[in-house]
Design a protein around this motif. Structure first.
Motif, mmCIF file in Angstrom:
data_model
loop_
_atom_site.group_PDB
_atom_site.id
_atom_site.type_symbol
_atom_site.label_atom_id
_atom_site.label_comp_id
_atom_site.label_asym_id
_atom_site.label_seq_id
_atom_site.Cartn_x
_atom_site.Cartn_y
_atom_site.Cartn_z
ATOM 1 N N LEU A 5 11.526 116.157 -55.001
ATOM 2 C CA LEU A 5 11.670 117.153 -54.346
ATOM 3 C C LEU A 5 13.005 117.936 -53.776
ATOM 4 N N PRO A 6 13.848 116.375 -53.693
ATOM 5 C CA PRO A 6 15.822 116.553 -53.518
ATOM 6 C C PRO A 6 16.260 117.490 -55.508
ATOM 7 N N ARG A 7 15.426 116.952 -56.493
ATOM 8 C CA ARG A 7 16.378 117.060 -57.561
ATOM 9 C C ARG A 7 15.377 118.254 -57.548
ATOM 10 N N LEU A 8 14.455 118.919 -57.494
ATOM 11 C CA LEU A 8 14.007 120.446 -57.589
ATOM 12 C C LEU A 8 14.304 121.054 -56.869
ATOM 13 N N ARG A 13 17.094 128.641 -56.857
ATOM 14 C CA ARG A 13 18.135 129.557 -56.223
ATOM 15 C C ARG A 13 17.195 130.330 -55.509
ATOM 16 N N ASP A 14 16.497 131.204 -55.362
ATOM 17 C CA ASP A 14 15.713 132.012 -54.480
ATOM 18 C C ASP A 14 15.142 130.645 -53.257
ATOM 19 N N VAL A 16 13.294 131.361 -50.819
ATOM 20 C CA VAL A 16 12.210 131.209 -49.850
ATOM 21 C C VAL A 16 10.621 130.232 -50.929
ATOM 22 N N VAL A 17 11.743 130.356 -52.081
ATOM 23 C CA VAL A 17 11.058 129.011 -53.279
ATOM 24 C C VAL A 17 11.168 128.209 -52.755
ATOM 25 N N ARG A 18 12.436 127.984 -52.194
ATOM 26 C CA ARG A 18 12.645 126.656 -52.066
ATOM 27 C C ARG A 18 12.232 126.185 -50.865
ATOM 28 N N ASP A 19 11.985 126.957 -49.880
ATOM 29 C CA ASP A 19 11.094 126.664 -48.408
ATOM 30 C C ASP A 19 9.563 126.593 -49.516
ATOM 31 N N LEU A 20 9.404 127.420 -49.962
ATOM 32 C CA LEU A 20 7.614 126.544 -50.417
ATOM 33 C C LEU A 20 7.675 125.479 -51.218
ATOM 34 N N ALA A 21 8.640 125.261 -51.839
ATOM 35 C CA ALA A 21 8.605 123.938 -52.484
ATOM 36 C C ALA A 21 8.788 122.477 -51.129
ATOM 37 N N TRP A 22 9.926 123.083 -50.186
ATOM 38 C CA TRP A 22 9.706 122.330 -48.827
ATOM 39 C C TRP A 22 8.967 122.147 -48.530
ATOM 40 N N ALA A 23 7.909 123.767 -47.499
ATOM 41 C CA ALA A 23 6.590 122.963 -47.364
ATOM 42 C C ALA A 23 5.424 122.281 -47.806
ATOM 43 N N LEU A 24 5.377 122.173 -49.425
ATOM 44 C CA LEU A 24 4.735 121.724 -49.591
ATOM 45 C C LEU A 24 5.235 120.177 -50.107
ATOM 46 N N ALA A 25 6.119 119.562 -50.297
ATOM 47 C CA ALA A 25 6.677 118.363 -50.700
ATOM 48 C C ALA A 25 6.895 117.389 -49.471
ATOM 49 N N SER A 26 7.616 117.998 -48.687
ATOM 50 C CA SER A 26 8.394 117.162 -48.179
ATOM 51 C C SER A 26 7.590 116.166 -46.860
ATOM 52 N N PRO A 27 8.321 115.258 -46.363
ATOM 53 C CA PRO A 27 6.935 114.070 -46.029
ATOM 54 C C PRO A 27 6.751 114.663 -44.493
ATOM 55 N N ASN A 28 5.448 114.028 -44.405
ATOM 56 C CA ASN A 28 5.155 113.945 -42.778
ATOM 57 C C ASN A 28 6.440 113.680 -41.682
ATOM 58 N N LEU A 29 6.486 114.454 -40.909
ATOM 59 C CA LEU A 29 6.901 114.359 -39.477
ATOM 60 C C LEU A 29 7.168 113.070 -39.168
ATOM 61 N N LEU A 30 5.770 112.247 -39.415
ATOM 62 C CA LEU A 30 5.987 111.230 -38.410
ATOM 63 C C LEU A 30 5.349 109.884 -39.669
ATOM 64 N N ALA A 31 4.854 108.774 -39.428
ATOM 65 C CA ALA A 31 5.142 107.967 -40.527
ATOM 66 C C ALA A 31 3.534 107.737 -39.474
ATOM 67 N N GLY A 47 3.690 117.854 -57.775
ATOM 68 C CA GLY A 47 4.245 117.887 -59.887
ATOM 69 C C GLY A 47 3.638 118.772 -60.370
ATOM 70 N N GLN A 48 2.160 119.492 -59.521
ATOM 71 C CA GLN A 48 1.026 120.257 -60.232
ATOM 72 C C GLN A 48 1.667 121.513 -60.022
ATOM 73 N N TYR A 49 2.776 121.484 -59.409
ATOM 74 C CA TYR A 49 2.576 122.956 -59.043
ATOM 75 C C TYR A 49 3.784 123.265 -59.790
ATOM 76 N N GLN A 50 4.808 122.578 -60.012
ATOM 77 C CA GLN A 50 6.488 122.627 -60.026
ATOM 78 C C GLN A 50 6.803 124.079 -60.779
ATOM 79 N N SER A 51 5.521 123.384 -62.357
ATOM 80 C CA SER A 51 6.299 125.299 -63.127
ATOM 81 C C SER A 51 5.758 126.434 -62.727
ATOM 82 N N ARG A 52 5.208 126.358 -61.908
ATOM 83 C CA ARG A 52 4.899 127.651 -61.353
ATOM 84 C C ARG A 52 5.839 128.072 -59.823
#
Length: 267
Positions: A5-8, A13-14, A16-31, A47-52
């Protein structure tokens, strides 16, 4: 295998696209939260959605149009997930924000009822994004409160687990789901966000989760104040500072400044 996620995020650059990637792949708030997917599940989705995501970054108009009506952070976060579910061929969105009314009483609503084509099953997902300040890291939920001190992590977690994710267990709701062929076989609690700790803190509620710091002083000039929709990945400069303001630095550190009234509310 896609980027982390950090590399992606560094490639996108956009905002909203950055926010979408973060929404999908950021970790859970709690363990180790019951019903929460493991963080590997989010990384698999990325990984499945990166090209999109890269294609959307080049032409983000459809995503912008989808998200434009939503100015509140929680609604915006849900809209990002809904776009993903409508756009990814692994999933079929069967119901969204589906209110359950029995005998004139609204019992609650399903965030998402989803058909997972890969796993061949119906799932019920509840999604939320929350940002909490930790005042006592030694307690179970760290006495975590939002910038609105009435917003408590413990209350939010209990509501999601014991009310929202149990909605299908209500007899009349369950009967309706069975009749429509929509009874879920699995439930997911998708709770993302960031925990903010006092500057001297070295005890964290979640080692893998995102975190920042909080205090009463202004941060140094490398920190940029963020509008509310900038709380996910930044990049949305705020001109009018609030008494409780979230900031992000150029190297990705986060800081919330609070006022005396917020501090006094912790007593």
């Amino acid at each position: 295998m896609g980027d982390s996620l950090p590399r992606l995020l560094a490639r996108l650059r956009d905002p909203v696209v950055r926010d979408l990637a973060w929404a999908l792949a950021s970790p859970n708030l709690l363990a180790a939260t019951p019903l929460a997917p493991g963080n590997d599940w989010y990384r698999t989705l990325l990984g499945q959605y990166q090209s999109r995501l890269l294609a959307l970054d080049a032409a983000p108009g459809i995503l912008h149009a989808h998200c434009r009506p939503y100015r509140r952070l929680g609604q915006y976060f849900e809209a990002l997930w809904r776009f993903f579910l409508l756009d990814h061929d692994r999933f079929q969105l069967l119901a969204y924000d589906w209110q359950q009314v029995v005998a004139g009483t609204t019992l609650g609503a399903f965030d998402f009822i989803v058909w997972d084509k890969q796993l061949q099953r119906i799932e019920h997902w509840e999604v939320a994004v929350k940002f909490y300040l930790i005042t006592n890291p030694g307690t179970a939920c760290g006495d975590a409160r939002g910038v609105n001190p009435r917003d408590r992590l413990r209350h939010k977690l209990e509501h999601m687990l014991h009310h929202q994710l149990r909605l299908s267990q209500h007899p009349q709701v369950g009967e309706r789901l069975h009749r429509l062929g929509l009874m879920p076989n699995n439930h997911r609690l998708i709770l993302k966000g960031r925990l903010y700790y006092p500057r001297s803190c070295r005890l964290f509620l979640c080692e893998q989760g995102e975190r920042g710091q909080w205090g009463t002083e202004l941060p140094d000039p490398s920190f940029e104040p963020q509008q509310k929709l900038g709380w996910l990945t930044g990049g949305r400069h705020c001109e009018r500072l609030a008494s409780r303001q979230n900031y992000r630095s150029g190297n990705g550190d986060w800081y919330i400044r609070v006022d005396r009234e917020w501090l006094d509310s912790q007593g």
